[in-house]
Each structure stands twice: as structure tokens, then as C-alpha cells.
Write an enzyme that holds these catalytic residues in place. Structure first.
Site, short mmCIF file in Angstrom:
data_model
loop_
_atom_site.label_atom_id
_atom_site.label_comp_id
_atom_site.label_asym_id
_atom_site.label_seq_id
_atom_site.Cartn_x
_atom_site.Cartn_y
_atom_site.Cartn_z
N ASN A 20 -68.69 -70.74 -94.70
CA ASN A 20 -69.24 -69.89 -93.66
C ASN A 20 -69.32 -68.44 -94.15
O ASN A 20 -70.05 -68.20 -95.11
CB ASN A 20 -68.53 -70.07 -92.30
CG ASN A 20 -67.04 -69.87 -92.28
OD1 ASN A 20 -66.29 -70.72 -92.75
ND2 ASN A 20 -66.58 -68.78 -91.68
N ASP A 21 -68.65 -67.47 -93.55
CA ASP A 21 -68.93 -66.05 -93.76
C ASP A 21 -68.99 -65.63 -95.23
O ASP A 21 -68.10 -65.98 -96.02
CB ASP A 21 -67.84 -65.19 -93.11
CG ASP A 21 -67.64 -65.47 -91.64
OD1 ASP A 21 -68.35 -66.32 -91.08
OD2 ASP A 21 -66.74 -64.84 -91.05
N TRP B 205 -67.21 -77.09 -97.15
CA TRP B 205 -67.70 -76.23 -96.07
C TRP B 205 -67.73 -74.77 -96.49
O TRP B 205 -66.82 -74.27 -97.15
CB TRP B 205 -66.77 -76.37 -94.86
CG TRP B 205 -66.94 -75.31 -93.81
CD1 TRP B 205 -66.42 -74.05 -93.82
CD2 TRP B 205 -67.71 -75.41 -92.61
NE1 TRP B 205 -66.80 -73.36 -92.69
CE2 TRP B 205 -67.60 -74.18 -91.92
CE3 TRP B 205 -68.47 -76.44 -92.03
CZ2 TRP B 205 -68.22 -73.95 -90.70
CZ3 TRP B 205 -69.09 -76.19 -90.80
CH2 TRP B 205 -68.95 -74.96 -90.16
#
Length: 505
Positions: A66-67, A64
Site C-alpha cells: 500500500n502506501d 501486498w
């Protein structure tokens, strides 16, 4: 022994045991390490299904993402760190992934930079930024301890690859329960003799000042609170004589056709007085008008230009690669060059993408109704489109088309509106009850003409219009081979199309 005494002793033992358990929770190191993460990545990277993995858009090797974090240029190389959970395609204890590039397009994966292996960050090494001091590269990040409390911490590297955490971490703690819960996402820069840091907070971004990166002093909240929650991932950078303040306020209230997403990425152009901590700027506007754009971070590049990259996703979304068991999840936007032109923010894709554009096909035609063109198709392509309205009032570009599934951009000349629509994709991503897969944008057509540049890359699309004043990013999961491009007009239009394949070989 008297029963009461036995009871008191038992109670005391239970309290002591509870106290010991609390100490263990607080002071025990995290179970994750960079070495474990790297070993897992090496073992599993070849099992990830690449069918929706972009050719030129950055994705994690597995797990995973994200940011974006720590986006910085140093010694001829761009570093991109990112929020990373290598062990599954779902959000988990945050690590910092790491990659480098010389041109912002072709990236090389490096070993994991940070893992939650200390008591103060055992629940995750959350978002932050990077800065250079001499030849040393520093990372400042938010650690989350066993009780969920957030602190700010430093790590450093002399080779740009392996990082050591500062022995006196944490370097900044919240003084109240609210601050310990909310303060996060430090963004660093230097101005004169001082270092400055913005921190996310529920009351608006907070400015701190330091002489040596280790001793931080609160200056002020630079803007009032906006949204219903924390102003996440604040970022401030100067270009063309102006300061651009960027942030991601959670649940930002919808205003007209702006801020329709669950959360927003916003910007204001103005000036920060670092001494007083007062920022004076324009009203906040949406940084990208599509469905999938969050946590943008900026860096100053080789030519002192400002570049920005963001997570091409949004919370409260269906995470399709994870749901399909593909072993990875997360895509970054193309890095974008930022300029202030006549007081407006203009975004253009990093210039280097042009060197990967091959196999030019051009079309010049006039038509009415639905039409496709030989050679105008593909899953990783760039389309430049100019449409002159002869007697039509609506023009649509359908892409990633296969059977009934497609994504679309429509221009409504009568109402001067753009529509971005992913409601007919095979695997819809919009899940929040207050959201739809459609976004409307006001856009004037000069002399009855609309122009756009559209970057398509297997599962994502980025559109640039009005010379870069309007951008829209969208995730679009259709069939694994969906490559159709269909044009449609409700009257006669004159169209000029230029298409290139994106080839990274």
C-alpha cells in the site's frame, strides 16, 4: 492451610503470571526479520500471476503493497520504499519494501529495508519518510507495539540498502492515550538549522521541530481537524514559491462532486510558518478525481523539480488480484511532476515515460455513433485524444473493452461535465455502500474541444486533462486480454488520436 489463604496465594500467582505475560507481550521482539522476508520473496516471486501487473506502473514482486514511503532522490538514484506484507496478498504486519530507479519509470527491487523485529514495532513498521544527513540515509517510521501503541522511530543506512534501527528508539512517543493511538506517518524535511516533521493526528497534522532528528518538540497543529478520523500521510513540499500541503484524511466529507471516495487525498496551496506552525492556504481540494488514489508522497528530484507518487488504490475496495489468487496486490501511480501555475496545481507524468513510447499510430477522422480504428487498441498504451464537437453533445472513450465489459470516460458538453465510469468492468472494485463506480467532474471545454492524455496499463488507467489541472486514476479489471478501444458520440465529432505502445524491453 486455610482455604482463604490458598485462594489468596492462587490469586497472587495468577496476577504474577498475567504480569509476566504482559511483559512478554511488551518487550518480546517481533518474529519477522528482513532475512526471512527476502527468502520468502525469492521463493515465491515466480509464482505470482502477472496478467494484471502493469508494465510501467510499479508493483511489488509478491505479496501486498500500500502506501509509498521514504520517496527520495539521493546520489543520482530515486528510492521508493513502501508499506509491504510479503507473505500474502492481503494486508498484514507491515514491512518496508524498497526499490530504486534512475528515471522514475524502470525500477529495480532491493532487499526489504525494515521488518517488525523489535518490541516497539512488532505489530508493524508503518508509514514514514526519508531524509539524507551527509552521506547517510535516514528513515523515520511509525512502529506499533504489542498493545497497539504507536511510536516514531529511526533507522539509517550508509550504503542505501541495509538499514540499522537506532538503539534509542522510540524517539517520539505520544503523551496521552489518544496520541499513542493516532500519531503516525512522519514526514521529514530540513529548513535552515532545524529538522521538521509532520505527524498524522485526529486533530489535524502536527508539526514538530528538532536539531538532530532524535529530540523532537511539538510546535502546533498546522491546520484544524478535517474528516471523521486521522489526517493520514501528511506531506509538505515547496515549489514555485508556494508550499503544497498534502494529506489523506479518513472519511473526508463529500462536497459537491469532490471527495466521493471512502477517504480522500487532498491538497492546499499556501505558506507554512515553521516558527509558529501556522499554515495559511487555499481550501482543500481533491488531489486526484478518480476512484483509486491515496497516501501521496513527494520528493525533490535531480533538477530540483517536485515529483509525487501515490498508492493507486483505496480502502474499502475489492482487492482483485488477491481475490483471484494472483499472489500480489498493489499498484503505484506513475510519478508525477508538480507545478503551481496561476495558483493552480498542475500534474504531469514524469518525462521519462516518453522514452518508452513506441510504435506510433495516428488517426484523423470525423464520425457519428460508435467507431473503432485499426491500430488503436492495447493494454499498455498511451492515448492522446483531441475531440471537437461539431453537433454532438456527448463523447465517450471506452477502454479495456471486451464484450460487455469496459471502462469509460465521457464528456457531456451540455453540462460541461466529465464522467469516469468503471461500473461495467468484469471485476468491480467498489464495495462501500456509499460509493459508486462513477465520478463526475466539472470541466469546461474550450471552444467546444476536449483534450486528454490517457495512460492504460493492463489493470489501471490514469487520465490527464486541462493541461494537468484534472487527473483521475482508476483500477479496471476486465478480461486478461481485454484491449479494445471504442469511441462513441451522439452526434458528429472531429477526432485526432495519437497512440503509442508502452514498451519496457
Amino acid at each position: 492451610m486455610h482455604a482463604g489463604a490458598i485462594f489468596l496465594i492462587s490469586a497472587a500467582l495468577l496476577l504474577a503470571a498475567a504480569a509476566v505475560m504482559l511483559l512478554i507481550i511488551r518487550f518480546a521482539p517481533g518474529k519477522h526479520t528482513c532475512t526471512k522476508a527476502d527468502a520468502h520473496i525469492e521463493k515465491s516471486r515466480n509464482t505470482a500471476d502477472p496478467c494484471y501487473r502493469g508494465v510501467c506502473h510499479f508493483t511489488p514482486p509478491t505479496g501486498w503493497m500500500n502506501d509509498p514511503n521514504g520517496f527520495i532522490y539521493k546520489d543520482g538514484v530515486y528510492h521508493l520504499f513502501y508499506q509491504y506484507h510479503p507473505y500474502s496478498a492481503e494486508w498484514g504486519p507491515m514491512h518496508w519494501g524498497h526499490a530504486v530507479s534512475k528515471d522514475l519509470i524502470r525500477w529495480t527491487h532491493l532487499p526489504v529495508a525494515l521488518a517488525p523485529d523489535r518490541p516497539y514495532d512488532k505489530k508493524g513498521c508503518w508509514s514514514g519518510s526519508a531524509i539524507t544527513v551527509g552521506d547517510r540515509l535516514y528513515l523515520m517510521y511509525t512502529g506499533v507495539d504489542g498493545f497497539g501503541r504507536k511510536t516514531q522511530n529511526l533507522a539509517y543506512s550508509d550504503d542505501g540498502i541495509h538499514f540499522e534501527k537506532y538503539k534509542r528508539n522510540p524517539i517520539l512517543r505520544g503523551k496521552t492515550i489518544s496520541e499513542q493511538k493516532n500519531l503516525r506517518d512522519p514526514f521529514l524535511w530540513k529548513d535552515g538549522e532545524f529538522y521538521y516533521c509532520l505527524l498524522a493526528d485526529q486533530k489535524g497534522p502536527r508539526l514538530y521541530r528538532s536539531r538532530h532528528l532524535m529530540d523532537w518538540h511539538f510546535v502546533a497543529h498546522i491546520t484544524p481537524s478535517i474528516g471523521a478520523n486521522v489526517f493520514e500521510c501528511p506531506c509538505l513540499i515547496r515549489t514555485d514559491g508556494k508550499d503544497i500541503l498534502i494529506g489523506s484524511p479518513v472519511q473526508y466529507p463529500k462536497q459537491g462532486d469532490e471527495f466521493a471516495n471512502y477517504s480522500a487525498n487532498v491538497y492546499s496551496v499556501g505558506k507554512l510558518d515553521c516558527g509558529s506552525g501556522v499554515f495559511v492556504g487555499t481550501d482543500f481540494h481533491e488531489l486526484d478525481r478518480g476512484m483509486d488514489f491515496y497516501a501521496a508522497q513527494c520528493a525533490r528530484g535531480a533538477d530540483s523539480s517536485v515529483y509525487m507518487i501515490a498508492w493507486m488504490n483505496m480502502w474499502e475496495r475489492g482487492q482483485i488480484p488477491a481475490e483471484l489468487g494472483h499472489g500480489w496486490n498493489g499498484t503505484m501511480t506513475l510519478p508525477r511532476k508538480l507545478k503551481i501555475v496561476d495558483g493552480k496545481l498542475v500534474q504531469r507524468p514524469a518525462e521519462a515515460i516518453r522514452s518508452y513510447c513506441k510504435n506510433r499510430v495516428s488517426v484523423h477522422d470525423q464520425f457519428c455513433g460508435e467507431k473503432s480504428f485499426a491500430g488503436i487498441c492495447g493494454r499498455s498504451i498511451v492515448l492522446r485524444i483531441r475531440c471537437d464537437f461539431i453537433n454532438a453533445s456527448r463523447f465517450t472513450v471506452n477502454f479495456f473493452a471486451s464484450g460487455p465489459n469496459r471502462a469509460a470516460i465521457t464528456y457531456d458538453l451540455t453540462n460541461q461535465l466529465l464522467l469516469f465510469d468503471v461500473t461495467h468492468t468484469r471485476y468491480p472494485t467498489t464495495r462501500h455502500p456509499k460509493e459508486t463506480g462513477k465520478r463526475w467532474i466539472s470541466c469546461s471545454a474550450e471552444s467546444g474541444r476536449i483534450e486528454m492524455e490517457l495512460f492504460l496499463d493492463r489493470s489501471c488507467a490514469e487520465a490527464f486533462l486541462a493541461g494537468g489541472e484534472i487527473t483521475a486514476s482508476m483500477l479496471c479489471y476486465n478480461g486478461e486480454k481485454a484491449d479494445g478501444i471504442l469511441f462513441d458520440a451522439d452526434g458528429t465529432v472531429k477526432i485526432d488520436i495519437e497512440k503509442h505502445d508502452i514498451v519496457m524491453g
